[in-house]
Scaffold this active site. Structure first.
Site, PDB file in Angstrom:
ATOM      1  N   ARG A   1      -3.547   6.234   1.062  1.00 50.76           N
ATOM      2  CA  ARG A   1      -4.112   7.411   1.718  1.00 50.76           C
ATOM      3  C   ARG A   1      -3.207   8.156   2.682  1.00 50.76           C
ATOM      4  O   ARG A   1      -3.516   9.280   3.071  1.00 50.76           O
ATOM      5  CB  ARG A   1      -5.411   7.013   2.442  1.00 50.76           C
ATOM      6  CG  ARG A   1      -6.561   6.804   1.473  1.00 50.76           C
ATOM      7  CD  ARG A   1      -7.692   6.077   2.137  1.00 50.76           C
ATOM      8  NE  ARG A   1      -7.244   4.755   2.515  1.00 50.76           N
ATOM      9  CZ  ARG A   1      -7.968   3.855   3.154  1.00 50.76           C
ATOM     10  NH1 ARG A   1      -9.182   4.159   3.535  1.00 50.76           N
ATOM     11  NH2 ARG A   1      -7.480   2.674   3.432  1.00 50.76           N
TER      12      ARG A   1
ATOM     13  N   TYR B   1     -14.466 -12.523  -0.116  1.00 48.63           N
ATOM     14  CA  TYR B   1     -15.249 -11.304  -0.383  1.00 48.63           C
ATOM     15  C   TYR B   1     -16.453 -11.591  -1.279  1.00 48.63           C
ATOM     16  O   TYR B   1     -17.521 -11.007  -1.101  1.00 48.63           O
ATOM     17  CB  TYR B   1     -14.367 -10.242  -1.050  1.00 48.63           C
ATOM     18  CG  TYR B   1     -13.356  -9.624  -0.115  1.00 48.63           C
ATOM     19  CD1 TYR B   1     -13.728  -8.619   0.775  1.00 48.63           C
ATOM     20  CD2 TYR B   1     -12.031 -10.037  -0.106  1.00 48.63           C
ATOM     21  CE1 TYR B   1     -12.805  -8.043   1.635  1.00 48.63           C
ATOM     22  CE2 TYR B   1     -11.099  -9.472   0.756  1.00 48.63           C
ATOM     23  CZ  TYR B   1     -11.489  -8.473   1.628  1.00 48.63           C
ATOM     24  OH  TYR B   1     -10.587  -7.918   2.481  1.00 48.63           O
TER      25      TYR B   1
ATOM     26  N   ASP C   1      -6.512  -3.138  -7.448  1.00 50.17           N
ATOM     27  CA  ASP C   1      -7.018  -3.813  -6.257  1.00 50.17           C
ATOM     28  C   ASP C   1      -7.206  -5.285  -6.576  1.00 50.17           C
ATOM     29  O   ASP C   1      -7.355  -5.660  -7.746  1.00 50.17           O
ATOM     30  CB  ASP C   1      -8.347  -3.205  -5.808  1.00 50.17           C
ATOM     31  CG  ASP C   1      -8.644  -3.593  -4.368  1.00 50.17           C
ATOM     32  OD1 ASP C   1      -8.093  -2.934  -3.461  1.00 50.17           O
ATOM     33  OD2 ASP C   1      -9.380  -4.568  -4.149  1.00 50.17           O
TER      34      ASP C   1
ATOM     35  N   ARG D   1       0.819  -1.221   0.000  1.00 45.37           N
ATOM     36  CA  ARG D   1       0.000   0.000   0.000  1.00 45.37           C
ATOM     37  C   ARG D   1       0.852   1.272   0.000  1.00 45.37           C
ATOM     38  O   ARG D   1       0.443   2.279   0.576  1.00 45.37           O
ATOM     39  CB  ARG D   1      -0.962   0.033   1.191  1.00 45.37           C
ATOM     40  CG  ARG D   1      -2.027  -1.044   1.149  1.00 45.37           C
ATOM     41  CD  ARG D   1      -3.235  -0.591   0.354  1.00 45.37           C
ATOM     42  NE  ARG D   1      -4.152  -1.711   0.146  1.00 45.37           N
ATOM     43  CZ  ARG D   1      -5.240  -1.929   0.854  1.00 45.37           C
ATOM     44  NH1 ARG D   1      -5.583  -1.093   1.796  1.00 45.37           N
ATOM     45  NH2 ARG D   1      -6.003  -2.956   0.602  1.00 45.37           N
TER      46      ARG D   1
ATOM     47  N   ARG E   1      -7.201  11.005  -5.853  1.00 43.56           N
ATOM     48  CA  ARG E   1      -8.423  10.241  -5.617  1.00 43.56           C
ATOM     49  C   ARG E   1      -9.646  11.179  -5.624  1.00 43.56           C
ATOM     50  O   ARG E   1     -10.703  10.825  -6.144  1.00 43.56           O
ATOM     51  CB  ARG E   1      -8.332   9.512  -4.287  1.00 43.56           C
ATOM     52  CG  ARG E   1      -9.459   8.508  -4.082  1.00 43.56           C
ATOM     53  CD  ARG E   1      -9.344   7.901  -2.713  1.00 43.56           C
ATOM     54  NE  ARG E   1     -10.368   6.934  -2.405  1.00 43.56           N
ATOM     55  CZ  ARG E   1     -11.657   7.189  -2.317  1.00 43.56           C
ATOM     56  NH1 ARG E   1     -12.125   8.392  -2.571  1.00 43.56           N
ATOM     57  NH2 ARG E   1     -12.504   6.237  -1.989  1.00 43.56           N
TER      58      ARG E   1
HETATM   59  O1  CP3 Z   1       0.156  -1.885  -2.459  1.00 40.64           O
HETATM   60  C1  CP3 Z   1      -0.114  -0.969  -3.265  1.00 40.64           C
HETATM   61  O2  CP3 Z   1       0.293   0.202  -3.119  1.00 40.64           O
HETATM   62  C2  CP3 Z   1      -0.897  -1.314  -4.521  1.00 40.64           C
HETATM   63  C3  CP3 Z   1      -2.304  -1.139  -4.466  1.00 40.64           C
HETATM   64  C4  CP3 Z   1      -3.213  -2.100  -3.724  1.00 40.64           C
HETATM   65  C5  CP3 Z   1      -4.478  -1.700  -3.240  1.00 40.64           C
HETATM   66  N1  CP3 Z   1      -5.116  -2.798  -2.768  1.00 40.64           N
HETATM   67  C6  CP3 Z   1      -5.013  -0.337  -3.313  1.00 40.64           C
HETATM   68  C7  CP3 Z   1      -6.112   0.043  -2.413  1.00 40.64           C
HETATM   69  C8  CP3 Z   1      -3.076  -3.472  -3.451  1.00 40.64           C
HETATM   70  C9  CP3 Z   1      -1.904  -4.398  -3.703  1.00 40.64           C
HETATM   71  C10 CP3 Z   1      -4.303  -3.894  -2.852  1.00 40.64           C
HETATM   72  C11 CP3 Z   1      -4.577  -5.292  -2.464  1.00 40.64           C
HETATM   73  C12 CP3 Z   1      -5.752  -5.602  -1.655  1.00 40.64           C
HETATM   74  N2  CP3 Z   1      -7.002  -5.074  -1.747  1.00 40.64           N
HETATM   75  C13 CP3 Z   1      -5.798  -6.637  -0.685  1.00 40.64           C
HETATM   76  C14 CP3 Z   1      -4.663  -7.554  -0.340  1.00 40.64           C
HETATM   77  C15 CP3 Z   1      -3.651  -6.910   0.510  1.00 40.64           C
HETATM   78  C16 CP3 Z   1      -4.139  -6.549   1.884  1.00 40.64           C
HETATM   79  O3  CP3 Z   1      -4.189  -5.354   2.170  1.00 40.64           O
HETATM   80  O4  CP3 Z   1      -4.458  -7.466   2.622  1.00 40.64           O
HETATM   81  C17 CP3 Z   1      -7.099  -6.660  -0.151  1.00 40.64           C
HETATM   82  C18 CP3 Z   1      -7.624  -7.592   0.926  1.00 40.64           C
HETATM   83  C19 CP3 Z   1      -7.855  -5.676  -0.849  1.00 40.64           C
HETATM   84  C20 CP3 Z   1      -9.295  -5.372  -0.695  1.00 40.64           C
HETATM   85  C21 CP3 Z   1      -9.508  -3.987  -0.282  1.00 40.64           C
HETATM   86  N3  CP3 Z   1      -9.301  -2.886  -1.093  1.00 40.64           N
HETATM   87  C22 CP3 Z   1      -9.976  -3.525   0.971  1.00 40.64           C
HETATM   88  C23 CP3 Z   1     -10.312  -4.421   2.145  1.00 40.64           C
HETATM   89  C24 CP3 Z   1     -10.026  -2.137   0.881  1.00 40.64           C
HETATM   90  C25 CP3 Z   1     -10.583  -1.198   1.909  1.00 40.64           C
HETATM   91  C26 CP3 Z   1      -9.749  -1.171   3.133  1.00 40.64           C
HETATM   92  C27 CP3 Z   1      -8.961   0.082   3.181  1.00 40.64           C
HETATM   93  O5  CP3 Z   1      -7.736   0.013   3.343  1.00 40.64           O
HETATM   94  O6  CP3 Z   1      -9.614   1.125   3.051  1.00 40.64           O
HETATM   95  C28 CP3 Z   1      -9.562  -1.754  -0.388  1.00 40.64           C
HETATM   96  C29 CP3 Z   1      -9.435  -0.376  -0.936  1.00 40.64           C
HETATM   97  C30 CP3 Z   1      -8.075   0.058  -1.359  1.00 40.64           C
HETATM   98  N4  CP3 Z   1      -7.270  -0.642  -2.198  1.00 40.64           N
HETATM   99  C31 CP3 Z   1      -7.433   1.281  -1.016  1.00 40.64           C
HETATM  100  C32 CP3 Z   1      -6.194   1.276  -1.677  1.00 40.64           C
HETATM  101  C33 CP3 Z   1      -5.151   2.350  -1.680  1.00 40.64           C
HETATM  102  C34 CP3 Z   1      -8.004   2.376  -0.147  1.00 40.64           C
HETATM  103  C35 CP3 Z   1      -9.262   2.900  -0.763  1.00 40.64           C
HETATM  104  C36 CP3 Z   1      -9.343   4.386  -0.978  1.00 40.64           C
HETATM  105  O7  CP3 Z   1      -8.436   5.039  -1.509  1.00 40.64           O
HETATM  106  O8  CP3 Z   1     -10.417   4.885  -0.630  1.00 40.64           O
END
Ligand code: CP3
Length: 355
Positions: free
Chosen positions: A32, A155, A78, A28, A41
């Site tokens: 954010r 999910y 994602d 990540r 965003r």
């Molecule tokens: O790592 C990186 O910088 C690359 C981008 C990336 C995102 N999601 C962007 C994201 C990667 C590799 C993921 C993988 C992901 N997504 C996983 C596996 C890794 C982990 O964290 O366990 C999972 C389970 C998800 C599913 C997911 N996407 C969730 C549960 C959420 C919401 C939780 C949260 O952190 O808000 C997301 C949204 C998400 N994916 C965000 C980002 C930057 C935040 C959303 C936003 O900007 O509003």
């Protein structure tokens, strides 16, 4: 034409070759905690608006590299793009995490699922990979990724995030054939997706099995590991992905590292609940390791961050095959200045470890 790679520390460490210092990237890393991410965003309107627009996805992928001396870029996307492309209707309600409009529950729902078209519904991901590779100009390698079949199924069946994903677990107990049918379709989709990312220019691949650790030992083998093993075999069999390092990360599954190392993968991600000395012994030199600073340390003072980073590196020791990372994603409240402290300390201490 793409430029020659200028920094190959990350790829060398994955192959367990000698490096001048320890490479670092952070799960990540585009997210954010960075004000410039929040600004992009905002312009994109929504998380999916950001992820589905290759220009925006490229912009945010590169943002952390402008601030920190990171050794890899990771595609901004994602794991839930696959179920979205399968027609489940993904959205992210403000502050609420992912939601599917059409979760899969019945045999009919599962029978309808098909591997999405990589030149159709998922074309935007491949366009983003191509654009990012071009804009990176060979600075660092680009990581492509997918969720594991198990984690995607969590999910898809629940319809949203959960502490225990009990709906899918219940399906595994009551209707194992149905669960396997779903996981089999997902394994084919994930392999196709990762091969397409490799063909588009990804230079390393990672599979996030975030919820593998929810399973006991036998169910982990049956419902998670089995499908990741199949995907690794498919990646090794395709000319586009054959030579790319593959990292598997099952969070909370430290007890399974030895078996995971036998899948034919290149590296394993390790969360912070396991000591890297023990992890290294468990995998017996078969794979590289990625990890594993507790993400909560990033909220502590710079001194503590430096000390804890050194402790992680000492626990791995002066051996080839360590990629520094957090044990899970960086959280939104972290001060970006703390990220710089971490990256610089890992590189500085990695040099002293080798001298
Ligand atoms: O790592 C990186 O910088 C690359 C981008 C990336 C995102 N999601 C962007 C994201 C990667 C590799 C993921 C993988 C992901 N997504 C996983 C596996 C890794 C982990 O964290 O366990 C999972 C389970 C998800 C599913 C997911 N996407 C969730 C549960 C959420 C919401 C939780 C949260 O952190 O808000 C997301 C949204 C998400 N994916 C965000 C980002 C930057 C935040 C959303 C936003 O900007 O509003």
């Amino acid at each position: 034409m793409t430029d020659a790679l200028k920094n190959d520390r990350f790829l060398r460490a994955l192959r367990r070759e000698a490096t001048d210092t320890t490479p670092i990237w952070v799960m990540r890393q585009a997210g954010r905690y960075l004000p410039e991410y929040r600004a992009t965003r905002e312009r994109a309107g929504s998380f999916m608006g950001l992820a589905q627009n290759p220009e925006y996805a490229c912009e945010v992928t590169l943002q952390p590299l402008e601030r920190f001396e990171l050794d890899a870029a990771i595609l901004f996307s994602d794991i839930l793009t696959i179920p979205d492309a399968m027609g489940l209707g993904l959205s992210f309600a403000q502050g609420e995490g992912p939601q599917f409009a059409h979760p899969v529950r019945s045999a009919a729902d599962i029978a309808k699922l098909a591997v999405p078209d990589m030149d159709g519904e998922l074309r935007y991901v491949m366009d983003a990979v191509r654009l990012i590779r071009r804009e990176l100009h060979g600075r660092v390698p680009l990581i492509g990724f997918s969720g594991s079949p198990w984690t995607l199924a969590c999910y898809m069946v629940e319809g949203h995030g959960s502490k225990d994903f009990a709906t899918l677990k219940t399906m595994c107990w009551n209707q194992p054939k149905l669960a396997h049918q779903l996981l089999d379709t997902l394994a084919r989709a994930v392999a196709t997706y990762l091969i397409a990312q490799a063909a588009a220019g990804a230079q390393a691949l990672m599979i996030f099995d975030t919820w593998g650790g929810l399973l006991g030992p036998a169910p982990f083998r049956e419902f998670s590991l089995r499908y990741m093993t199949r995907i690794v075999a498919a990646l090794k069999a395709d000319p586009a992905s054959r030579d790319l390092p593959v990292t598997l990360f099952s969070k909370g599954a430290g007890q399974h590292l030895a078996e995971m190392a036998d899948t034919g993968c290149t590296a394993l991600g390790v969360d912070w609940t396991m000591d890297l000395t023990d992890a290294r012994h468990a995998v017996a030199g078969k794979v590289a390791l990625q990890g594993n600073l507790d993400p909560a340390v990033m909220r502590a003072s710079p001194e503590v961050i430096r000390r804890e980073a050194r402790a992680v590196m000492d626990s791995y020791g002066n051996h080839p095959g360590h990629v520094f990372n957090l044990g899970h994603g960086i959280t939104p409240e972290v001060d970006p200045a703390h990220m710089k402290v971490l990256v610089d300390e890992v590189h500085a201490y990695g040099r002293t470890l080798r001298s």
